[in-house]
Design a protein around this motif. Sequence first.
Motif, short mmCIF file in Angstrom:
data_model
loop_
_atom_site.label_atom_id
_atom_site.label_comp_id
_atom_site.label_asym_id
_atom_site.label_seq_id
_atom_site.Cartn_x
_atom_site.Cartn_y
_atom_site.Cartn_z
N SER A 188 0.83 -1.21 0.00
CA SER A 188 0.00 0.00 0.00
C SER A 188 0.86 1.25 0.00
CB SER A 188 -0.94 0.00 1.21
OG SER A 188 -1.81 -1.12 1.17
N THR A 189 1.98 1.21 0.70
CA THR A 189 2.90 2.34 0.69
C THR A 189 3.44 2.59 -0.71
OG1 THR A 189 3.54 1.89 2.98
CG2 THR A 189 5.04 3.24 1.68
N PHE A 190 3.73 1.53 -1.44
CA PHE A 190 4.14 1.64 -2.84
C PHE A 190 3.07 2.39 -3.64
CE2 PHE A 190 4.18 0.08 -7.21
CZ PHE A 190 5.52 0.19 -7.57
N GLY A 191 1.81 1.99 -3.46
CA GLY A 191 0.72 2.66 -4.17
C GLY A 191 0.58 4.11 -3.77
N ALA A 192 0.79 4.41 -2.48
CA ALA A 192 0.66 5.78 -2.00
C ALA A 192 1.74 6.70 -2.54
CB ALA A 192 0.67 5.79 -0.47
N MET A 193 2.85 6.12 -3.03
CA MET A 193 3.94 6.90 -3.59
C MET A 193 3.72 7.22 -5.08
SD MET A 193 7.23 4.98 -1.88
CE MET A 193 8.41 6.11 -2.65
N ALA A 194 2.70 6.63 -5.69
CA ALA A 194 2.39 6.91 -7.09
C ALA A 194 1.92 8.36 -7.22
CB ALA A 194 1.33 5.95 -7.60
N PRO A 195 1.93 8.92 -8.43
CA PRO A 195 1.52 10.32 -8.60
C PRO A 195 0.08 10.56 -8.16
CG PRO A 195 2.68 9.54 -10.55
CD PRO A 195 2.43 8.33 -9.69
N ASN A 196 -0.09 11.45 -7.19
CA ASN A 196 -1.40 11.94 -6.73
C ASN A 196 -2.46 10.83 -6.71
OD1 ASN A 196 -3.10 13.87 -5.73
ND2 ASN A 196 -3.54 14.83 -7.69
N PRO A 197 -2.32 9.85 -5.81
CA PRO A 197 -3.21 8.68 -5.86
C PRO A 197 -4.50 8.87 -5.07
CG PRO A 197 -1.55 8.37 -4.18
CD PRO A 197 -1.27 9.73 -4.79
N ILE A 198 -5.51 8.09 -5.49
CA ILE A 198 -6.75 7.94 -4.75
C ILE A 198 -6.97 6.44 -4.57
CG2 ILE A 198 -8.03 8.14 -6.93
CD1 ILE A 198 -9.42 9.04 -3.45
N PHE A 199 -7.29 6.02 -3.34
CA PHE A 199 -7.48 4.61 -3.04
C PHE A 199 -8.95 4.23 -3.08
CE2 PHE A 199 -3.20 4.97 -1.64
CZ PHE A 199 -2.67 3.69 -1.46
N ILE A 200 -9.24 3.11 -3.72
CA ILE A 200 -10.53 2.44 -3.57
C ILE A 200 -10.27 1.27 -2.64
CG2 ILE A 200 -12.41 1.20 -4.73
CD1 ILE A 200 -11.69 2.72 -7.29
N GLN A 201 -10.73 1.36 -1.41
CA GLN A 201 -10.37 0.36 -0.41
C GLN A 201 -11.50 -0.65 -0.22
OE1 GLN A 201 -9.70 1.95 3.52
NE2 GLN A 201 -11.25 3.56 3.30
N THR A 202 -11.13 -1.92 -0.31
CA THR A 202 -12.07 -3.01 -0.06
C THR A 202 -11.72 -3.75 1.22
OG1 THR A 202 -10.74 -4.52 -1.42
CG2 THR A 202 -12.52 -3.33 -2.53
N GLU A 203 -10.63 -3.33 1.86
CA GLU A 203 -10.26 -3.88 3.17
C GLU A 203 -9.66 -2.76 4.01
OE1 GLU A 203 -6.54 -6.01 3.78
OE2 GLU A 203 -6.34 -6.17 1.60
N GLU A 204 -9.72 -2.93 5.31
CA GLU A 204 -9.12 -1.94 6.20
C GLU A 204 -7.61 -2.16 6.25
OE1 GLU A 204 -11.22 -2.61 9.81
OE2 GLU A 204 -12.88 -1.29 9.27
N GLY A 205 -6.88 -1.09 6.52
CA GLY A 205 -5.44 -1.23 6.59
C GLY A 205 -4.70 0.00 6.14
N LEU A 206 -5.44 1.07 5.81
CA LEU A 206 -4.80 2.30 5.35
C LEU A 206 -4.72 3.35 6.45
CD1 LEU A 206 -6.49 2.70 1.84
CD2 LEU A 206 -4.16 1.93 2.33
N GLY A 207 -5.04 2.95 7.67
CA GLY A 207 -5.09 3.92 8.76
C GLY A 207 -3.78 4.61 9.04
N ASP A 208 -2.66 3.94 8.80
CA ASP A 208 -1.34 4.50 9.08
C ASP A 208 -0.71 5.18 7.87
OD1 ASP A 208 -1.48 3.60 11.70
OD2 ASP A 208 -0.62 1.65 11.18
N ILE A 209 -1.46 5.25 6.76
CA ILE A 209 -0.93 5.84 5.54
C ILE A 209 -1.68 7.12 5.24
CG2 ILE A 209 -0.59 5.52 3.05
CD1 ILE A 209 -0.30 2.55 3.54
N ASP A 210 -0.95 8.19 5.03
CA ASP A 210 -1.55 9.48 4.70
C ASP A 210 -1.91 9.48 3.21
OD1 ASP A 210 -2.39 12.08 4.62
OD2 ASP A 210 -0.40 12.98 4.76
N CYS A 211 -3.20 9.31 2.92
CA CYS A 211 -3.63 9.20 1.51
C CYS A 211 -5.09 9.59 1.40
CB CYS A 211 -3.41 7.79 0.99
SG CYS A 211 -4.40 6.53 1.84
N HIS A 212 -5.52 9.88 0.18
CA HIS A 212 -6.93 10.11 -0.11
C HIS A 212 -7.56 8.77 -0.44
CE1 HIS A 212 -6.57 14.66 -1.25
NE2 HIS A 212 -5.84 14.34 -0.19
N LYS A 213 -8.76 8.53 0.08
CA LYS A 213 -9.40 7.23 -0.12
C LYS A 213 -10.91 7.36 -0.06
CE LYS A 213 -8.55 6.17 4.80
NZ LYS A 213 -7.61 7.29 5.06
#
Length: 253
Positions: A29-54
């Motif tokens: 997920s950290t790899f994905g968060a480093m992509a250019p200006n990302p937005i996450f479509i989350q189907t599972e929990e686990g992004l709580g520690d990552i600063d991202c738009h979702k």
Amino acid sequence: MSLLNEIQTEKKILPRRILIYGTHGVGKSTFGAMAPNPIFIQTEEGLGDIDCHKFPLAEEYAQVTNAIGALSMEDHSYQSVVLDSADWLERLIWAEVCKDKQVNSIEDIGYAKGYAFALDYWRQVLEGLDVLRKHRGMHVILIAHAQIEKFQNPETEPYDRYSPRLHKHASAVVQEWCDEILFASYKVHTKQSDAGFNQKRTQGIGTGERTIRTVERPAHVAKNRLNLPDEMPLNWNEYAQFLPQPKTKGVIK
């Protein structure tokens, strides 16, 4: 007009379609968060520690397709979409198949046809993501967990290998669709020591270094279309160095 007049010769540079899979907590997920200006479509929990738009956690298949539709139709500045994760999306797809066929479990559909029905939903998602890629210029990153499967190689005895944790039919469709399949893992070395009585003991030693494997080997599924090194640091910026760049036109003086 002759069809020969429509032959294309130039390369068409499009954003990437990436599947990155690996062991739990390795940093996918950290790899994905480093992509250019990302937005996450989350189907599972686990992004709580990552600063991202979702988007809010999707608990039904329609919430995933609605998120893709919103990114397709509405104004935004996102440049990458990260689906986290593909294997939890598969659970939502199976639930949708069960609802449509009015059964309690996908296994209740005879002759394993439930998994074939699920492919229609997978294709809907991939087609929607292709719209984001082609018409909105967005990189698409699918995240999945890893499983160890028994691979039936017709040239050798069967052996174990890492693969994305998806049903084999869905996995084949997703793998064919992607430009890159990256296996993320910790780098491990082995060391042999004398255990006595002419016996050797093999010990695994981990350095904590996180890597991605980009080429298929007997131990894992992988592929790439960028002539990447066989092994790279688990870091988007390292990967991005190999992305094709559009040609810039020279200035005529």
